[in-house]
Enzyme design. Sequence first.
Site, PDB file in Angstrom:
ATOM      1  N   LYS A  82      -9.057  -2.082   1.224  1.00  0.00           N
ATOM      2  CA  LYS A  82      -8.581  -3.472   1.282  1.00  0.00           C
ATOM      3  C   LYS A  82      -7.224  -3.620   1.957  1.00  0.00           C
ATOM      4  O   LYS A  82      -6.922  -4.651   2.534  1.00  0.00           O
ATOM      5  CB  LYS A  82      -8.542  -4.091  -0.118  1.00  0.00           C
ATOM      6  N   HIS A 213      -3.687   1.416 -12.302  1.00  0.00           N
ATOM      7  CA  HIS A 213      -2.905   1.137 -11.090  1.00  0.00           C
ATOM      8  C   HIS A 213      -1.555   0.614 -11.550  1.00  0.00           C
ATOM      9  O   HIS A 213      -1.504  -0.378 -12.267  1.00  0.00           O
ATOM     10  CB  HIS A 213      -3.626   0.099 -10.228  1.00  0.00           C
ATOM     11  N   GLU A 295      -5.701   6.471  -5.338  1.00  0.00           N
ATOM     12  CA  GLU A 295      -6.211   5.413  -4.453  1.00  0.00           C
ATOM     13  C   GLU A 295      -5.083   4.811  -3.627  1.00  0.00           C
ATOM     14  O   GLU A 295      -4.763   3.627  -3.769  1.00  0.00           O
ATOM     15  CB  GLU A 295      -6.878   4.310  -5.294  1.00  0.00           C
ATOM     16  N   PRO A 296      -4.454   5.601  -2.755  1.00  0.00           N
ATOM     17  CA  PRO A 296      -3.343   5.039  -1.982  1.00  0.00           C
ATOM     18  C   PRO A 296      -3.842   4.054  -0.926  1.00  0.00           C
ATOM     19  O   PRO A 296      -4.807   4.327  -0.229  1.00  0.00           O
ATOM     20  CB  PRO A 296      -2.722   6.258  -1.287  1.00  0.00           C
ATOM     21  N   GLY A 297      -3.194   2.903  -0.841  1.00  0.00           N
ATOM     22  CA  GLY A 297      -3.486   1.948   0.230  1.00  0.00           C
ATOM     23  C   GLY A 297      -2.290   1.895   1.157  1.00  0.00           C
ATOM     24  O   GLY A 297      -2.252   2.504   2.221  1.00  0.00           O
ATOM     25  N   ASP A 374       1.976 -26.031  10.145  1.00  0.00           N
ATOM     26  CA  ASP A 374       2.333 -26.222   8.756  1.00  0.00           C
ATOM     27  C   ASP A 374       3.789 -25.776   8.609  1.00  0.00           C
ATOM     28  O   ASP A 374       4.155 -24.696   9.097  1.00  0.00           O
ATOM     29  CB  ASP A 374       1.414 -25.358   7.870  1.00  0.00           C
TER      30      ASP A 374
HETATM   31  C1  PLP Z   1      -5.072  -2.526  -4.111  1.00  0.00           C
HETATM   32  C2  PLP Z   1      -5.557  -1.374  -4.868  1.00  0.00           C
HETATM   33  C3  PLP Z   1      -5.171  -0.075  -4.489  1.00  0.00           C
HETATM   34  C4  PLP Z   1      -4.149   0.214  -3.393  1.00  0.00           C
HETATM   35  O1  PLP Z   1      -2.871  -0.110  -3.815  1.00  0.00           O
HETATM   36  P1  PLP Z   1      -1.566   0.268  -2.959  1.00  0.00           P
HETATM   37  O2  PLP Z   1      -0.463  -0.350  -3.730  1.00  0.00           O
HETATM   38  O3  PLP Z   1      -1.736  -0.338  -1.611  1.00  0.00           O
HETATM   39  O4  PLP Z   1      -1.464   1.739  -2.894  1.00  0.00           O
HETATM   40  C5  PLP Z   1      -5.722   0.986  -5.175  1.00  0.00           C
HETATM   41  N1  PLP Z   1      -6.607   0.794  -6.193  1.00  0.00           N
HETATM   42  C6  PLP Z   1      -6.998  -0.443  -6.573  1.00  0.00           C
HETATM   43  C7  PLP Z   1      -7.986  -0.570  -7.667  1.00  0.00           C
HETATM   44  C8  PLP Z   1      -6.477  -1.553  -5.933  1.00  0.00           C
HETATM   45  O5  PLP Z   1      -6.854  -2.781  -6.357  1.00  0.00           O
END
Ligand code: PLP
Length: 432
Positions: A82, A213, A295-297, A374
Amino acid sequence: MASCPNGTPSTLLHLDAQVMGGQRITTVVTKEELTEFMQSTILKRQEFDEVPFYLMDLGVVVSLYNQMISNLPMIHPHYAVKCNPEPALLEALAALGSNFDCASRSEIEAVLLLGVSPDRIIYANPCKPVSHIKYAASVGVNLTTFDSVEELDKIRKWHPKSDLLIRIKPPDDSGAKYPLDSKYGAGHHPQEIMPLLKAAEASGLSVVGVSFHVGSEATNFAAFRGAIAAAKTVFDTAARMSNNKMSVLDIGGGFSFTNSNPKLFQEAASIIKEALQAYFPNELLPGSSLKVISEPGRFFAASAFTLYAQIIGKRVRGELREYWINDGKFGSLAWVTCDEAIAKCTPLPFASSFTTSKGLTRTYNSTVFGPTCDAFDEVFTGHKLPELEVNDWLVFSEMGAYTTACGTNFNGYSTAAIPTYVVRSNQTLLAI
Ligand SMILES: *Cc1c(COP(=O)(O)O)cnc(C)c1O
């Protein structure tokens, strides 16, 4: 700790590929080569409508992945799609051996399309539409999260083979810029966990572990220690209640890397290692079955992307300069505050005669607006910039996290249509 190799890189994907995510990759070795590439890209863009573009640096992605693995070698990263679903980024991470955290049917589809096997995906959304659960079942994505009895009911009906992780609230996520605990997670105390475990057991579902998280852009890393301790309480409750020996601990995301604070991740990693040692000492022994995943984003995405936005309008009001650029608060900059935008922004003269090499140039109090009609669409104000002209550019660094992914199509400015060019640098050559 059981030896758990990270995901086997797909044989179809190679880091030295010439094309990634449908984009031809340009290798840049020196700063001059990078500047040259940017200038030729800008010239090329001039022939199109004025749209902004991104530069993704594959060298940075590789360096971030290596940092993750070397600081937390016992943890399997699952990139949270995401944050930025750019195909070139997904492909690079798949080739590096990362696994994936998908939160919807289309995110699962995007990852499977790369040739990644479904056992490298966690469907980490505690509240899923039935049609998406059915899809996960049909393609064999067999690990998901939950935090309610109602979710168990859907999973029992539509995907009973799925293994489950209980999502818990971290006891303290106050240091995070974007906490998630108001929305997701059961409390970790037995009175809240036992009914969930009982309901899963009664449904014949297998709860194999715990996830949490600590919130996005966490700064209080003690939150990881507190959450790992809370997860241990849940492991103990499961063992006491039904002799269920849980085997997966998912520590979620929340990690950051920025060039202005490169040590932030190492601090988080050392607290996580200490906490794992303190709360799961037996499970970390060789031969134990505990698998720790993350789960790094933001960590993998943020600093790998640079945004180039063009000045499409200008107004002079006495000493004040007002500019309009072709990206803004309904686009890539939706979650970027005024102060952050100022810190990220570097002017890139193109049409005007100003050059940084000319030394001291007069600056003006400037406001930068996005392109939509806007008034909220103001990127920053109260910042000194040199005199710029229409067709000059503003370059925004570290723009890979929650940028394109969060933009809209408001007023017909489509964030999804912003193109990405891919370069492969020697990992330290960040743009401009
Ligand atoms: C958004 C999300 C992440 C990623 O989070 P970051 O702060 O970008 O590392 C990981 N796990 C879950 C379930 C999330 O909703």
